[in-house]
Design a protein around this motif. Structure first.
Motif, PDB file in Angstrom:
ATOM      1  N   SER A  56       0.826  -1.204   0.000  1.00 53.34           N
ATOM      2  CA  SER A  56       0.000   0.000   0.000  1.00 53.34           C
ATOM      3  C   SER A  56       0.860   1.253   0.000  1.00 53.34           C
ATOM      4  N   ARG A  57       2.156   1.085   0.270  1.00 51.39           N
ATOM      5  CA  ARG A  57       3.083   2.211   0.202  1.00 51.39           C
ATOM      6  C   ARG A  57       4.474   1.693  -0.119  1.00 51.39           C
ATOM      7  N   MET A  58       5.318   2.595  -0.543  1.00 51.97           N
ATOM      8  CA  MET A  58       6.637   2.191  -1.012  1.00 51.97           C
ATOM      9  C   MET A  58       7.692   2.136   0.085  1.00 51.97           C
ATOM     10  N   SER A  59       7.390   2.644   1.271  1.00 52.34           N
ATOM     11  CA  SER A  59       8.377   2.611   2.342  1.00 52.34           C
ATOM     12  C   SER A  59       7.701   2.238   3.652  1.00 52.34           C
ATOM     13  N   ASP A  60       8.524   1.988   4.659  1.00 52.92           N
ATOM     14  CA  ASP A  60       7.996   1.636   5.971  1.00 52.92           C
ATOM     15  C   ASP A  60       7.682   2.867   6.815  1.00 52.92           C
ATOM     16  N   HIS A  61       7.971   4.046   6.287  1.00 53.31           N
ATOM     17  CA  HIS A  61       7.706   5.273   7.044  1.00 53.31           C
ATOM     18  C   HIS A  61       6.206   5.473   7.216  1.00 53.31           C
ATOM     19  N   THR A  62       5.847   5.937   8.374  1.00 52.01           N
ATOM     20  CA  THR A  62       4.454   6.291   8.613  1.00 52.01           C
ATOM     21  C   THR A  62       4.387   7.788   8.874  1.00 52.01           C
ATOM     22  N   ASN A  63       3.224   8.338   8.707  1.00 53.07           N
ATOM     23  CA  ASN A  63       3.066   9.768   8.950  1.00 53.07           C
ATOM     24  C   ASN A  63       3.310  10.083  10.418  1.00 53.07           C
ATOM     25  N   THR A  64       4.049  11.132  10.637  1.00 53.66           N
ATOM     26  CA  THR A  64       4.248  11.628  11.987  1.00 53.66           C
ATOM     27  C   THR A  64       3.367  12.858  12.112  1.00 53.66           C
ATOM     28  N   LEU A  65       2.324  12.721  12.887  1.00 59.68           N
ATOM     29  CA  LEU A  65       1.354  13.796  12.997  1.00 59.68           C
ATOM     30  C   LEU A  65       1.452  14.460  14.357  1.00 59.68           C
ATOM     31  N   ARG A  66       1.230  15.748  14.355  1.00 60.02           N
ATOM     32  CA  ARG A  66       1.186  16.459  15.628  1.00 60.02           C
ATOM     33  C   ARG A  66      -0.239  16.418  16.146  1.00 60.02           C
ATOM     34  N   GLU A  67      -0.385  16.635  17.422  1.00 65.35           N
ATOM     35  CA  GLU A  67      -1.713  16.687  18.009  1.00 65.35           C
ATOM     36  C   GLU A  67      -2.435  17.921  17.468  1.00 65.35           C
ATOM     37  N   ASP A  68      -3.683  17.769  17.132  1.00 64.74           N
ATOM     38  CA  ASP A  68      -4.473  18.866  16.596  1.00 64.74           C
ATOM     39  C   ASP A  68      -5.033  19.675  17.760  1.00 64.74           C
ATOM     40  N   VAL A  69      -4.389  20.797  18.028  1.00 64.92           N
ATOM     41  CA  VAL A  69      -4.770  21.626  19.162  1.00 64.92           C
ATOM     42  C   VAL A  69      -5.111  23.021  18.656  1.00 64.92           C
ATOM     43  N   ALA A  70      -6.261  23.524  19.062  1.00 69.52           N
ATOM     44  CA  ALA A  70      -6.646  24.883  18.689  1.00 69.52           C
ATOM     45  C   ALA A  70      -5.791  25.876  19.464  1.00 69.52           C
ATOM     46  N   VAL A  71      -5.295  26.879  18.757  1.00 65.28           N
ATOM     47  CA  VAL A  71      -4.458  27.903  19.373  1.00 65.28           C
ATOM     48  C   VAL A  71      -5.066  29.256  19.033  1.00 65.28           C
ATOM     49  N   LYS A  72      -5.234  30.085  20.036  1.00 62.00           N
ATOM     50  CA  LYS A  72      -5.786  31.415  19.797  1.00 62.00           C
ATOM     51  C   LYS A  72      -4.772  32.211  18.983  1.00 62.00           C
ATOM     52  N   SER A  73      -5.242  32.779  17.872  1.00 56.31           N
ATOM     53  CA  SER A  73      -4.326  33.502  16.996  1.00 56.31           C
ATOM     54  C   SER A  73      -4.156  34.942  17.459  1.00 56.31           C
ATOM     55  N   ASP A  74      -3.073  35.509  17.035  1.00 58.11           N
ATOM     56  CA  ASP A  74      -2.766  36.910  17.301  1.00 58.11           C
ATOM     57  C   ASP A  74      -3.697  37.758  16.431  1.00 58.11           C
ATOM     58  N   GLU A  75      -4.413  38.687  17.023  1.00 51.85           N
ATOM     59  CA  GLU A  75      -5.389  39.501  16.292  1.00 51.85           C
ATOM     60  C   GLU A  75      -4.729  40.297  15.165  1.00 51.85           C
ATOM     61  N   ALA A  76      -3.534  40.822  15.390  1.00 52.09           N
ATOM     62  CA  ALA A  76      -2.840  41.590  14.349  1.00 52.09           C
ATOM     63  C   ALA A  76      -2.493  40.688  13.162  1.00 52.09           C
ATOM     64  N   LEU A  77      -2.073  39.469  13.450  1.00 49.93           N
ATOM     65  CA  LEU A  77      -1.755  38.513  12.390  1.00 49.93           C
ATOM     66  C   LEU A  77      -3.013  38.165  11.600  1.00 49.93           C
ATOM     67  N   ARG A  78      -4.108  37.968  12.313  1.00 47.30           N
ATOM     68  CA  ARG A  78      -5.386  37.647  11.667  1.00 47.30           C
ATOM     69  C   ARG A  78      -5.832  38.792  10.762  1.00 47.30           C
ATOM     70  N   GLU A  79      -5.728  40.008  11.241  1.00 52.36           N
ATOM     71  CA  GLU A  79      -6.120  41.172  10.444  1.00 52.36           C
ATOM     72  C   GLU A  79      -5.228  41.317   9.209  1.00 52.36           C
ATOM     73  N   ALA A  80      -3.935  41.050   9.358  1.00 47.04           N
ATOM     74  CA  ALA A  80      -3.014  41.128   8.220  1.00 47.04           C
ATOM     75  C   ALA A  80      -3.386  40.083   7.168  1.00 47.04           C
ATOM     76  N   LEU A  81      -3.750  38.904   7.628  1.00 50.57           N
ATOM     77  CA  LEU A  81      -4.163  37.844   6.708  1.00 50.57           C
ATOM     78  C   LEU A  81      -5.424  38.260   5.956  1.00 50.57           C
ATOM     79  N   LEU A  82      -6.416  38.738   6.681  1.00 45.94           N
ATOM     80  CA  LEU A  82      -7.674  39.143   6.049  1.00 45.94           C
ATOM     81  C   LEU A  82      -7.473  40.320   5.099  1.00 45.94           C
ATOM     82  N   LYS A  83      -6.546  41.199   5.425  1.00 40.92           N
ATOM     83  CA  LYS A  83      -6.267  42.357   4.571  1.00 40.92           C
ATOM     84  C   LYS A  83      -5.743  41.905   3.202  1.00 40.92           C
ATOM     85  N   ASN A  84      -5.021  40.793   3.170  1.00 40.65           N
ATOM     86  CA  ASN A  84      -4.449  40.295   1.918  1.00 40.65           C
ATOM     87  C   ASN A  84      -5.389  39.380   1.143  1.00 40.65           C
ATOM     88  N   ALA A  85      -6.503  39.015   1.738  1.00 44.32           N
ATOM     89  CA  ALA A  85      -7.461  38.142   1.054  1.00 44.32           C
ATOM     90  C   ALA A  85      -8.232  38.948   0.017  1.00 44.32           C
TER      91      ALA A  85
END
Length: 106
Positions: A56-85
């Protein structure tokens, strides 16, 4: 010449299902290319794979996943992102619909 496996009408139909539009020149170019691809798959289906283990795959490697944790974003970063959308609505990035819910089947 070998039996035709795909024709321009079929390519056009699949393109319309994928919401793609091809010019007649593009259709004339893509049809033989897809014909060759289908031919390659048919050739592969003739290979004797007796005794070859299923993989089913070409190697023995498996996905290394991080825990899915919600993180409160920085409001300035969020506004900068929305400004570029290109378009926003209610503080979110607005994107075109990809699922057609018109019910017309196309």
């Amino acid at each position: 010449m070998a039996e035709e496996r795909i024709n321009a009408e079929q390519v056009q139909h699949v393109a319309s299902l994928a919401k793609l539009e091809f010019t007649p020149d593009q259709l004339a170019m893509f049809t033989p290319q897809l014909e060759k691809i289908i031919g390659m798959f048919e050739e592969l289906s003739t290979v004797d794979t007796t005794g070859v283990p299923v993989t089913s795959r070409m190697s023995d490697h498996t996905n290394t996943l991080r825990e899915d944790v919600a993180v409160k974003s920085d409001e300035a970063l969020r506004e900068a992102l929305l400004k570029n959308a290109p378009e926003t609505a209610n503080g979110l990035i607005k994107v075109p619909a990809i699922i057609d819910e018109s019910g017309d089947g196309e």
